[in-house]
Design an enzyme around this catalytic site. Structure first.
Site, PDB file in Angstrom:
ATOM      1  N   ILE A  90      18.916 -25.201 -21.657  1.00  0.00           N
ATOM      2  CA  ILE A  90      20.375 -24.874 -22.381  1.00  0.00           C
ATOM      3  C   ILE A  90      20.241 -25.658 -23.673  1.00  0.00           C
ATOM      4  CG2 ILE A  90      22.473 -25.134 -23.014  1.00  0.00           C
ATOM      5  CD1 ILE A  90      23.196 -23.970 -19.563  1.00  0.00           C
ATOM      6  N   ASN A 105      17.504 -14.980 -28.722  1.00  0.00           N
ATOM      7  CA  ASN A 105      16.896 -14.941 -27.725  1.00  0.00           C
ATOM      8  C   ASN A 105      16.869 -13.767 -27.337  1.00  0.00           C
ATOM      9  OD1 ASN A 105      16.789 -16.320 -24.979  1.00  0.00           O
ATOM     10  ND2 ASN A 105      19.056 -15.809 -24.445  1.00  0.00           N
ATOM     11  N   HIS A 107      18.651 -11.735 -23.877  1.00  0.00           N
ATOM     12  CA  HIS A 107      19.855 -11.339 -22.898  1.00  0.00           C
ATOM     13  C   HIS A 107      19.817  -9.940 -21.671  1.00  0.00           C
ATOM     14  CE1 HIS A 107      22.486 -13.714 -19.780  1.00  0.00           C
ATOM     15  NE2 HIS A 107      23.393 -12.791 -20.080  1.00  0.00           N
ATOM     16  N   ASP A 143      25.076 -17.701 -24.445  1.00  0.00           N
ATOM     17  CA  ASP A 143      24.924 -16.435 -24.436  1.00  0.00           C
ATOM     18  C   ASP A 143      25.820 -15.721 -25.655  1.00  0.00           C
ATOM     19  OD1 ASP A 143      22.437 -16.287 -23.082  1.00  0.00           O
ATOM     20  OD2 ASP A 143      24.029 -16.356 -21.454  1.00  0.00           O
TER      21      ASP A 143
HETATM   22  C1  GRF Z   1      13.522 -11.322 -19.275  1.00  0.00           C
HETATM   23  O1  GRF Z   1      14.949 -10.150 -18.465  1.00  0.00           O
HETATM   24  C2  GRF Z   1      15.546 -11.675 -19.575  1.00  0.00           C
HETATM   25  O2  GRF Z   1      15.978 -10.998 -21.006  1.00  0.00           O
HETATM   26  C3  GRF Z   1      15.844 -13.600 -19.223  1.00  0.00           C
HETATM   27  O3  GRF Z   1      15.151 -13.438 -18.314  1.00  0.00           O
HETATM   28  C4  GRF Z   1      14.019 -12.263 -18.489  1.00  0.00           C
HETATM   29  C5  GRF Z   1      12.753 -13.251 -18.883  1.00  0.00           C
HETATM   30  O4  GRF Z   1      11.465 -12.250 -18.570  1.00  0.00           O
HETATM   31  N1  GRF Z   1      16.580 -13.902 -20.241  1.00  0.00           N
HETATM   32  P1  GRF Z   1      10.092 -12.725 -19.183  1.00  0.00           P
HETATM   33  O5  GRF Z   1       9.527 -14.168 -18.186  1.00  0.00           O
HETATM   34  O6  GRF Z   1       9.471 -12.449 -19.978  1.00  0.00           O
HETATM   35  O7  GRF Z   1       9.144 -11.223 -18.224  1.00  0.00           O
END
Ligand code: GRF
Length: 210
Positions: A90, A105, A107, A143
């Site tokens: 964070i 970001n 999420h 978030d």
């Molecule tokens: C994704 O599902 C994203 O939404 C979350 O962490 C995961 C990261 O996946 N914050 P990657 O490392 O991009 O494969």
């Protein structure tokens, strides 16, 4: 106009990183990923090959030192856009203020529902019928920054949280590069804490077309 510089912050697998890098690898694309920064030296996303710097910042440093180091690197790299892609730390107001409206970001939920960790299981526990992903600006609330774009998918009965995360990850891989593209083409602005997207009358048709 020069090429827009993107830095991606990761902690793990880096599949969203890969999707962003592929988008920027298109011929004559006006942006490129210039560096990947990770707080985890064994993040598999760091194995991605490409013409970018790879920087690991020691996760064991205390938060202040970690962020000073991060900021020092960012100051040197001068990115126009910082993409968090599975970055599990964070960021404190120190970094967020320095890079205001430049950090975005992904999420894996339809924000403002299910902020934070263990998203899919919590969504399933509530029996949601749709879920999805959101790309948002990063501000001081976890978030909770202005939402740029979202994409949804149906949640069938009996789907496991692992299956749901895989289903949503596939749409993340489309939505995140599409949002990067909007940013690169300077079509995103923020007014009264809400994101406006130039020349998109109906955000849903944009989502369907990505
Ligand atoms: C994704 O599902 C994203 O939404 C979350 O962490 C995961 C990261 O996946 N914050 P990657 O490392 O991009 O494969």
């Amino acid at each position: 106009m020069g090429i827009l510089k993107i830095v991606v912050l990761i902690s793990g697998r880096g599949s969203n990183l890969k999707a962003i890098v592929s988008k920027c690898a298109k011929k004559n694309y006006p942006a490129k990923v210039i560096a990947i920064i990770s707080n985890n030296s064994s993040a598999s996303g760091l194995n991605l090959k490409g013409n970018f710097e790879k920087i690991v910042i020691n996760n064991k440093l205390n938060k202040k030192k970690f962020e000073e180091d991060l900021h020092k690197n960012l100051k040197r790299l001068k990115p126009n856009l910082i993409c968090l892609a599975g970055f599990m730390k964070i960021l404190s107001p120190f970094i967020i203020k320095k890079w205001k409206n430049k950090i975005i970001n992904v999420h894996p939920s339809l924000l403002p529902s299910f902020k934070g960790l263990n998203t899919h299981q919590r969504a399933l526990n509530k029996g949601v019928k749709i879920s999805g992903c959101s790309i948002h600006f990063v501000n001081e609330s976890l978030d909770g920054g202005p939402i740029i774009a979202q994409a949804a998918t149906t949640v069938h009965e009996n789907i496991s949280s692992k299956e749901l995360s895989q289903k949503i990850l596939k749409i993340e891989h489309k939505l995140y590069p599409a949002v990067v593209d909007l940013f690169v083409k300077k079509r995103i602005s923020i007014k009264k804490n809400k994101v406006l997207i130039k020349n998109i009358k109906n955000i849903n048709s944009f989502i369907k077309n990505i």
